[in-house]
Design an enzyme around this catalytic site. Sequence first.
Site, PDB file in Angstrom:
ATOM      1  N   TRP A 117       6.213  87.239  30.987  1.00 39.57           N
ATOM      2  CA  TRP A 117       7.316  87.446  31.586  1.00 39.57           C
ATOM      3  C   TRP A 117       7.337  87.823  32.940  1.00 39.57           C
ATOM      4  O   TRP A 117       8.309  87.600  33.728  1.00 39.57           O
ATOM      5  CB  TRP A 117       8.241  88.308  30.587  1.00 39.57           C
ATOM      6  CG  TRP A 117       8.616  87.415  29.326  1.00 39.57           C
ATOM      7  CD1 TRP A 117       8.115  87.617  28.173  1.00 39.57           C
ATOM      8  CD2 TRP A 117       9.241  86.290  29.211  1.00 39.57           C
ATOM      9  NE1 TRP A 117       8.752  86.793  27.173  1.00 39.57           N
ATOM     10  CE2 TRP A 117       9.407  85.863  27.821  1.00 39.57           C
ATOM     11  CE3 TRP A 117      10.017  85.519  30.225  1.00 39.57           C
ATOM     12  CZ2 TRP A 117      10.053  84.782  27.520  1.00 39.57           C
ATOM     13  CZ3 TRP A 117      10.811  84.388  29.745  1.00 39.57           C
ATOM     14  CH2 TRP A 117      11.016  84.089  28.386  1.00 39.57           C
ATOM     15  N   ASP A 135      12.213  95.017  33.576  1.00 44.31           N
ATOM     16  CA  ASP A 135      12.760  94.099  32.365  1.00 44.31           C
ATOM     17  C   ASP A 135      12.506  94.725  31.045  1.00 44.31           C
ATOM     18  O   ASP A 135      11.256  94.780  30.756  1.00 44.31           O
ATOM     19  CB  ASP A 135      11.856  92.957  32.619  1.00 44.31           C
ATOM     20  CG  ASP A 135      12.211  91.792  31.656  1.00 44.31           C
ATOM     21  OD1 ASP A 135      13.169  92.238  30.720  1.00 44.31           O
ATOM     22  OD2 ASP A 135      11.863  90.759  31.581  1.00 44.31           O
ATOM     23  N   LYS A 152      16.876  91.003  21.142  1.00 44.54           N
ATOM     24  CA  LYS A 152      15.652  91.439  20.611  1.00 44.54           C
ATOM     25  C   LYS A 152      15.672  92.843  20.224  1.00 44.54           C
ATOM     26  O   LYS A 152      15.535  92.982  18.832  1.00 44.54           O
ATOM     27  CB  LYS A 152      14.386  91.417  21.486  1.00 44.54           C
ATOM     28  CG  LYS A 152      14.092  90.096  22.038  1.00 44.54           C
ATOM     29  CD  LYS A 152      13.543  90.011  23.323  1.00 44.54           C
ATOM     30  CE  LYS A 152      13.349  88.726  23.896  1.00 44.54           C
ATOM     31  NZ  LYS A 152      12.727  87.818  23.106  1.00 44.54           N
TER      32      LYS A 152
END
Length: 370
Positions: A110, A180, A204
């Site tokens: 990511w 993030d 999530k």
Amino acid sequence: MNASVSDAVQRVFNFSAGPAVLPLPVLEQIQRDMLALPGVGSSILEISHRSPQFIDIANEAKARITSLLNVPETHDILFLQGGSRLQFSMIPMNLLLEGQPADYVLTGSWGKNAEKEAVKEGKVQVAWDGADCSYNRLPKQSELKLDPNASFVHLTSNETIEGVQFLHEIEAGDVPVVVDCSSDIFCRPLPVERYGLIYACAQKNAGPAGVTMVIIRKDLLQRGDAELPGYLLYRNHAEADSMWNTPPTFAIYVMGLVAKWLQEEIGGLTKMESLNREKSSLLYDVVDNNSDFYVGHAEADSRSLMNVTFRLPNADIEKKFFAAAAELNLTNLKGHRSVGGVRASIYNAMPMAGVRALADFMQQFADDNK
Ligand SMILES: Cc1ncc(COP(=O)(O)O)c(C=O)c1O
């Protein structure tokens, strides 16, 4: 499990990386409110985002997140769309300053994806890249090549695919740190005041797909160029209290319920962190005690509390592992398609009983297949 739910449907222990398991009390509340919110007479799906009823819901979600994370007055909370991937672009679009590159810390897939988008917007430097160690560990502070003149430094607090997680803050001097937190927001208390911008898609650890929360230091709102397309300018969303366009009302409502569950039923983020440490230890202990069978991906001091990643001796045994687990209602354990292996995502809402069931299964499976 609540009797009404268990009678009606069989819920599995769902280890999906996202969208992922939600707390059962939250699902039950949604079910109760779905035909009509109390005192409103319509469901959350049917009321205007400008109605006093929705404004109350959005304000309550914001207030709960503010108190859960201890968000200081210096920061604003925005509810946006476009997922965390849109943030990969919005962040450099808004925060890059002329002649001041951004530093990116690459701890996994990511972080790399974020950097790939950022280079389209301006100058980016890689402050550390874990490619050489297959992203199985985090950098030490001394390994980070941080530029004191950078516009911002970007990191990924939890790499959902590789299963490495920062459980500490990095030191970046006066350079705003952008993080993030898509797969670990609310997993532990976070010193929000130390960050310039925190972002997290909800699907999530915080709610359903559809909303991405951005917590931004207010002075950084002034950086974005007014010529940017309106949606892409943080300032517009901050000035309109996240109603610059129609916000994802249902997802915000659910995020508020998740925050309420964390406060009222779990008892806050310190408690949540200790539960998360206990849950992840159950799985890592089985991996460590059977190191001739399970091979963990992350080094011990970089291990994620949220995504436990490991391999079995070969692909055939892994296939057998997934099939045997599914028979016990332990589902969605396959690692990301880019890396393979096993990934057990054990977000806040995964009950201890689910993790215990998986740990017991793993031990039994190792005993039977060594
Ligand atoms: C750490 C991290 N960042 C970003 C993303 C991308 O989020 P989205 O699909 O909402 O754009 C994900 C999704 O899996 C993620 O785990």
